[in-house]
Design a protein around this motif. Structure first.
Motif, short mmCIF file in Angstrom:
data_model
loop_
_atom_site.label_atom_id
_atom_site.label_comp_id
_atom_site.label_asym_id
_atom_site.label_seq_id
_atom_site.Cartn_x
_atom_site.Cartn_y
_atom_site.Cartn_z
N LEU A 78 -6.58 -6.68 10.69
CA LEU A 78 -6.47 -5.26 10.37
C LEU A 78 -5.83 -5.16 8.99
O LEU A 78 -4.67 -5.55 8.81
CB LEU A 78 -5.61 -4.53 11.41
N LEU A 79 -6.60 -4.70 8.01
CA LEU A 79 -6.08 -4.49 6.66
C LEU A 79 -5.68 -3.02 6.54
O LEU A 79 -6.51 -2.14 6.63
CB LEU A 79 -7.16 -4.83 5.62
N ASP A 80 -4.39 -2.80 6.33
CA ASP A 80 -3.86 -1.43 6.26
C ASP A 80 -2.92 -1.35 5.07
O ASP A 80 -1.84 -1.91 5.11
CB ASP A 80 -3.13 -1.10 7.56
N CYS A 81 -3.31 -0.74 3.98
CA CYS A 81 -4.53 0.01 3.80
C CYS A 81 -5.06 -0.16 2.38
O CYS A 81 -4.35 -0.60 1.48
CB CYS A 81 -4.29 1.48 4.14
N ILE A 82 -6.30 0.25 2.19
CA ILE A 82 -6.96 0.16 0.89
C ILE A 82 -6.26 1.04 -0.14
O ILE A 82 -6.10 0.66 -1.29
CB ILE A 82 -8.45 0.55 1.01
N THR A 83 -5.80 2.20 0.25
CA THR A 83 -5.14 3.11 -0.70
C THR A 83 -3.90 2.48 -1.31
O THR A 83 -3.69 2.55 -2.53
CB THR A 83 -4.78 4.44 -0.01
N LEU A 84 -3.08 1.85 -0.49
CA LEU A 84 -1.87 1.21 -1.02
C LEU A 84 -2.23 -0.01 -1.86
O LEU A 84 -1.60 -0.27 -2.90
CB LEU A 84 -0.94 0.83 0.13
N TRP A 85 -3.22 -0.76 -1.44
CA TRP A 85 -3.70 -1.91 -2.20
C TRP A 85 -4.18 -1.46 -3.58
O TRP A 85 -3.81 -2.05 -4.60
CB TRP A 85 -4.81 -2.60 -1.40
N LEU A 86 -4.98 -0.40 -3.61
CA LEU A 86 -5.46 0.13 -4.89
C LEU A 86 -4.32 0.68 -5.75
O LEU A 86 -4.36 0.56 -6.98
CB LEU A 86 -6.51 1.22 -4.68
N THR A 87 -3.33 1.28 -5.12
CA THR A 87 -2.17 1.77 -5.87
C THR A 87 -1.50 0.61 -6.61
O THR A 87 -1.16 0.73 -7.79
CB THR A 87 -1.15 2.44 -4.92
N ASN A 88 -1.35 -0.51 -5.94
CA ASN A 88 -0.74 -1.69 -6.56
C ASN A 88 -1.59 -2.21 -7.71
O ASN A 88 -1.07 -2.56 -8.78
CB ASN A 88 -0.53 -2.79 -5.52
#
Length: 185
Positions: A78-88
């Motif tokens: 479970l990858l949570d989440c794309i939004t935080l990953w993209l923020t980084n």
């Protein structure tokens, strides 16, 4: 190649709970791939709440950007989440949308080149209030384009609305699509 279920929706729509339930149904010891960077105390509390919602059977990996460096073959993830990953990624690349999108796509492609069952959580930022400043608009664009890209690679796509999952895509072969080629510009 990963078997991908993409779950998107608004804030507090039930995305993480739905993804967690699906992952737990699929595996006795699922992996939680957390992409959060703790920016402030409020966010720290949100992370703690998510952690307390998971049982002891979960294996947690924290990774802010390089999700592909983890070997997860044969696992339910479970990858949570794309939004935080993209923020980084966006922050690391000084808010450059084109560079961030290119890096994110490249990293995503390497990541899904593993044989795993993958549940991915993301946010639909473009369905809410129009961002008030240029940086927020750039990020909303980045998020939308990356969501499209991930949805194209996914076997299943769900949109969460008020805690109810609505299946948007069900395809046995994620590379056949429905004849729609998304534009990322």
């Amino acid at each position: 190649m990963a078997q991908i279920t993409f779950i998107t929706g608004g804030q507090r729509s039930g995305k993480s709970s739905f993804a967690q339930k699906r992952a737990e149904e699929s595996s006795a010891s699922p992996v939680y791939l957390a992409t959060a960077r703790i920016w402030d105390e409020d966010f720290h509390k949100r992370v703690k709440r998510h952690q307390s919602d998971r049982g002891e059977q979960w294996i947690t990996i924290e990774e802010e950007i390089e999700i592909s460096k983890h070997v997860l073959t044969g696992k339910t993830v479970l990858l949570d989440c794309i939004t935080l990953w993209l923020t980084n990624i966006f922050y690391q690349n000084k808010n450059d949308v084109d560079t961030s999108l290119e890096l994110a796509k490249r990293e995503w492609n390497k990541f899904i080149n593993q044989n795993m069952e993958l549940f991915v959580v993301s946010n639909e930022l473009g369905m809410g209030v129009h961002p008030e400043n240029e940086m927020a608009r750039k990020f909303a664009d980045l998020q939308g384009w990356m969501n499209q890209y991930i949805a194209q690679t996914a076997n299943e796509v769900f949109l969460m609305v008020s805690g109810i999952p609505i299946q948007v895509k069900a395809s046995p072969d994620p590379h056949k699509g429905e004849g729609y080629e998304a534009s990322y510009a």
